[in-house]
Design an enzyme around this catalytic site. Structure first.
Site, mmCIF file in Angstrom:
data_model
loop_
_atom_site.group_PDB
_atom_site.id
_atom_site.type_symbol
_atom_site.label_atom_id
_atom_site.label_comp_id
_atom_site.label_asym_id
_atom_site.label_seq_id
_atom_site.Cartn_x
_atom_site.Cartn_y
_atom_site.Cartn_z
ATOM 1 N N GLU A 50 0.895 -1.153 0.000
ATOM 2 C CA GLU A 50 0.000 0.000 0.000
ATOM 3 C C GLU A 50 0.931 1.199 0.000
ATOM 4 O O GLU A 50 1.715 1.386 0.927
ATOM 5 C CB GLU A 50 -0.906 -0.055 1.237
ATOM 6 C CG GLU A 50 -2.033 0.946 1.199
ATOM 7 C CD GLU A 50 -1.683 2.208 1.955
ATOM 8 O OE1 GLU A 50 -1.216 3.169 1.305
ATOM 9 O OE2 GLU A 50 -1.867 2.232 3.177
ATOM 10 N N CYS A 99 -1.839 8.241 4.608
ATOM 11 C CA CYS A 99 -1.890 7.849 3.200
ATOM 12 C C CYS A 99 -3.158 8.372 2.535
ATOM 13 O O CYS A 99 -3.268 8.363 1.316
ATOM 14 C CB CYS A 99 -1.776 6.339 3.040
ATOM 15 S SG CYS A 99 -2.734 5.434 4.239
ATOM 16 N N GLU A 135 3.451 12.475 -4.532
ATOM 17 C CA GLU A 135 2.987 12.732 -3.177
ATOM 18 C C GLU A 135 4.008 13.575 -2.405
ATOM 19 O O GLU A 135 5.203 13.290 -2.435
ATOM 20 C CB GLU A 135 2.782 11.391 -2.456
ATOM 21 C CG GLU A 135 2.187 11.540 -1.057
ATOM 22 C CD GLU A 135 1.985 10.182 -0.365
ATOM 23 O OE1 GLU A 135 2.435 9.152 -0.894
ATOM 24 O OE2 GLU A 135 1.375 10.163 0.719
#
Lengths: 528, 528
Positions: free
Chosen positions: B264, B301, B391
């Site tokens: 993930e 996240c 990100e």
């Protein structure tokens, strides 16, 4: 008529200038139709059409997809004897096998049509809101399976219908809502074109978007490579050799965006004969297994390639019987001269390994006909030589003679991953071999008691897949209704407006499917 | 007390000679305890013990595994304030967060305990024999999920409890029947050791085999690499950066026997603000989103990193409000100086891209405290510059100002895969943006209506995972009960003796679980 052209969506296309032919192994002659190798532009156009078609196709209700799949089955049946004739001319397989495989293929299509028309397969799961929960309100969450996107399917050499153009991979992907681009198998590309034409007719008749299906011809590896590396392809289905499957897996894993590959590859399908079974029914077993080993020239992924037993007088008798029975079988024509060549080469390679004894071998069958054979090796030799596990694709099997239960267990433990593992037992004898059974279970996708591994039932409790290298991802299977889950992913909707939810997740369950609501399975009794 | 040693099964071990420390970002000092880097021999021993433990552990009934998981929860609670203290000292996170995360962690363990004690999760599917079927008898086939083998779990920097040592990956793998070897996160390895000690105590108290759990310390990449490449590891769980997750994925794909990796990874969690929503509730939204963007220093996240809207007077007001609100928030301490350093570097990198304007930025927070910031870019610039999707792990978000609905839709279409996608709408406004919604759905694992992406409910309808690079396999998720399916594979039993079948598949259903029998869901009503 076979045009030899590619289907780029609904359009026949032959923009490339390379052609190839297929071969009739029975008559040992080239077939007269020419196939046009797909060009780079055709590959790209097929993928772009599939990408565009996905936007429409993924939202089609189950009854529309079911209608499409049922029409594919009808159109395949409407091809009639022409399909059977070309199938036989491209494979050397007998007419009975062709018809049986056609029945399985249309059966699979109808099974997936039923599955998506009923609709519960999406695993709708609803957890309703708890607005007053402390310290934080619980949102309303609803989840279901949605399709991944365009799927690339590689036809299998040994299943021109059931695992090629409209076979299990294509049927399950179309059922899930994914468009399909098939890379037709070059050995039976004429058969592939006929089936593709049936799919296209069905797509047109049922109003499917152009690009929901394409069929590409290629005799080499370039077209397949381009398809796997194309940024618009989202998953791969393959049935074939370990070498081929692994190459595709590596290409897909090396993409900027890796995509899942389900490759159903090699398996030697170990069989363990327990001592009392050999003693009590050795003769019958020899007949049964001679049949299973030579069935369809051994060209099945479930062919029993390794037979394990503990050394004994009964084993020696069984070996004699099996050797006799195996050479008695009338040899079968193999799918292609190339496949016979590989068979001979792989067989010779095994024979040349230290400690391998050839027990029986038929050495004088006609061109392209298989020479069935049986070999023997000791358990201790088998355990240390991993190359003895290599699949010899064809009517070949090797007996592994173990000196003790302990050695048998060790031999099972070192096995690579397999599709199936079989225990042949006399009644309750198996209860005394729990360690062997546990070791075998760890290496296989399907355990069989007192049967043969050949013959794969198409149903939801079937698992066709296994630890690597039987398949690239043992968490999925290629046969039966569960095969659909290879091509979907779960998507959650949080506090989503009821009217904008997919029908499967709406409050009043308009599709009347089974769902899980706050942890309870809510069954739609009206459907049972 | 923190010994700094590794748990190799039940034994504390420090055979290597390299040590490292953790850091308290709040006080800006090194913590006093030393951690011993796991040696090659320790890695190998942990994997061998896990392999041996698997033979016993995989056959444990659900109630035994549930007992183990429940005891882990109890032992974690029994660590009391000591755990909370070390957690805070190693992360700079506040006590409230530590306690909340501990509650979530024990909640997850108990959820999986319930799941396996109830038992229906194995998806038992039975298709009974039809001995008289023509042309061939149908065998009896029974299928259920069985564990893959030892799982390697990598602790997450930002979830020292809920996604590390005894977090969701470990809990789901242990529930499935797989032993777990944890590679502890080096930033909170002391916390990791305390939790590991709780797991080991639970294992001993409930009679689990030695090796069912191990915990390895490492400050570099070598131990992780050895674990992924070890022939006895069968699957990988990871939560962290795209770079880290992809490296593990590549290692696993390059093994002789490839193994599944569920990583993930990165997500920027796009949010689309529709025009009327901005007009009607812009001010409230600015407050809410300033909170979501800066929550936990943006170290989630699901942090909303990209905010899409169509250019308008209302958008400009919203931007002003959001900028004001964001800098008003009292800055948070980041997890580690290293993480602050990366945050600053990534933020600077985005700022330096052509067309990016910094709208608000706090530039004078203390050591290791995050400087929250807001940037703006035009839709046309965003569409052509993929690096703007990277990100920025921390309290940072970028507004993408689109000139039209069409441009907004294009911007959504070029997005990489994401964990979540949010639509902020005024009542039924969303009905006029179906194309935008469809484009967003295609890129995410979870769609959110009128909320914020932060906050991940642990339940069976949650999907935490998404198209690459949100995760390496969008077909699975990391949060909620469904996470167990990452670690299992279906196994079929054909004509298997009833007494030798797992209890889940036996005729009389001794575990009273829900099963599918000849296509019908048979629900155990006594349990509802």
């Amino acid at each position: 008529m076979i045009t030899g052209k590619n289907y780029i969506g609904n359009k026949l296309s032959s923009s490339g200038n390379k052609t190839f032919t297929t071969f009739n192994p029975e008559s040992n002659t080239e077939n007269y139709w020419k196939l046009y190798e797909a060009s780079d532009a055709e590959v790209d156009e097929a993928m772009r059409l599939a990408h565009d078609a996905f936007k429409v196709y993924k939202t089609m209700p189950g009854r529309r997809k079911g209608d499409f799949l049922n029409h594919i089955a009808l159109e395949i049946e409407a091809l009639g004897d022409k399909l059977i004739k070309v199938y036989c001319e491209e494979t050397g397989l007998p007419e009975g096998r062709a018809k049986g495989e056609r029945a399985r293929t249309v059966g699979q299509l109808r099974m997936f049509a039923n599955l998506v028309e009923e609709g519960s397969w999406v695993q709708a799961t609803i957890d309703t809101a708890l607005p007053d929960r402390a310290p934080m309100a619980k949102p309303d969450l609803r989840k279901m399976m949605l399709p991944l996107g365009p799927v690339v399917v590689f036809g299998a050499s040994n299943f021109p219908l059931a695992y090629s153009t409209a076979g299990g991979d294509t049927a399950s992907a179309l059922a899930s809502g994914c468009p399909v681009v098939v890379k037709s198998h070059p050995m039976h590309a004429g058969t592939g074109e006929l089936v593709a034409s049936a799919i296209i007719r069905a797509a047109e008749k049922t109003g499917m978007p152009n690009g929901v299906f394409s069929n590409l011809n290629s005799s080499g590896i370039e077209v397949g490579k381009k398809l796997v590396e194309h940024p618009l392809s989202k998953a791969i289905g393959f049935t074939g050799s370990i070498k081929g499957g692994r190459a595709l897996y590596d290409m897909a894993a090396n993409r900027e965006e890796p995509i899942p590959v389900f490759a159903e590859m090699g398996s030697v399908n170990p069989v363990v004969f327990l001592p009392r079974a050999l003693k009590e029914k050795g003769k019958t077993l020899a007949k049964t297994y001679a049949g299973s080993i030579t069935l369809g020239a051994g060209q099945f992924c479930t062919n029993p390639g390794l037979l394990f037993a503990i050394d004994s007088v009964e084993l020696d008798s069984f070996i004699e019987e099996l050797a006799t029975e195996i050479v008695k079988v009338k040899p079968f024509c193999m799918l292609n001269p190339q496949i016979k060549k590989y068979y001979q080469a792989n067989k010779s390679k095994v024979q040349s390994e230290t400690g391998v004894q050839i027990k029986a071998s038929l050495d004088d069958s006609p061109d392209n006909y298989a020479n069935q054979a049986l070999a023997i090796v000791s358990g201790s030799t088998f355990i240390v030589n991993k190359s003895l596990q290599n699949e010899v694709f064809g009517p070949f099997s090797m007996i592994v003679k173990c000196s003790s239960i302990k050695e048998l267990e060790s031999a099972i433990t070192v096995l690579e991953g397999q599709l199936t593992g079989t225990i042949v037992s006399e009644n309750n004898e198996i209860f005394y071999y729990k360690e062997v059974v546990a070791a075998l279970q760890n290496r296989v996708g399907r355990l069989i008691f007192n049967g043969v591994p050949t013959g794969v039932e198409v149903c939801s409790a079937m698992q066709h897949g296994g630890p690597y290298p039987a398949s690239t991802d043992s968490r999925f299977g290629a046969v039966g209704s569960q095969a659909i889950y290879r091509w979907v992913r779960p998507v959650s909707f949080q506090n989503w407006p009821n009217e904008l939810l997919p029908l499967e997740l709406q409050d009043d369950n308009p599709l009347e499917i089974n769902r899980t609501l706050n942890g309870d399975l809510i069954q739609n009794n009206s459907k049972r």
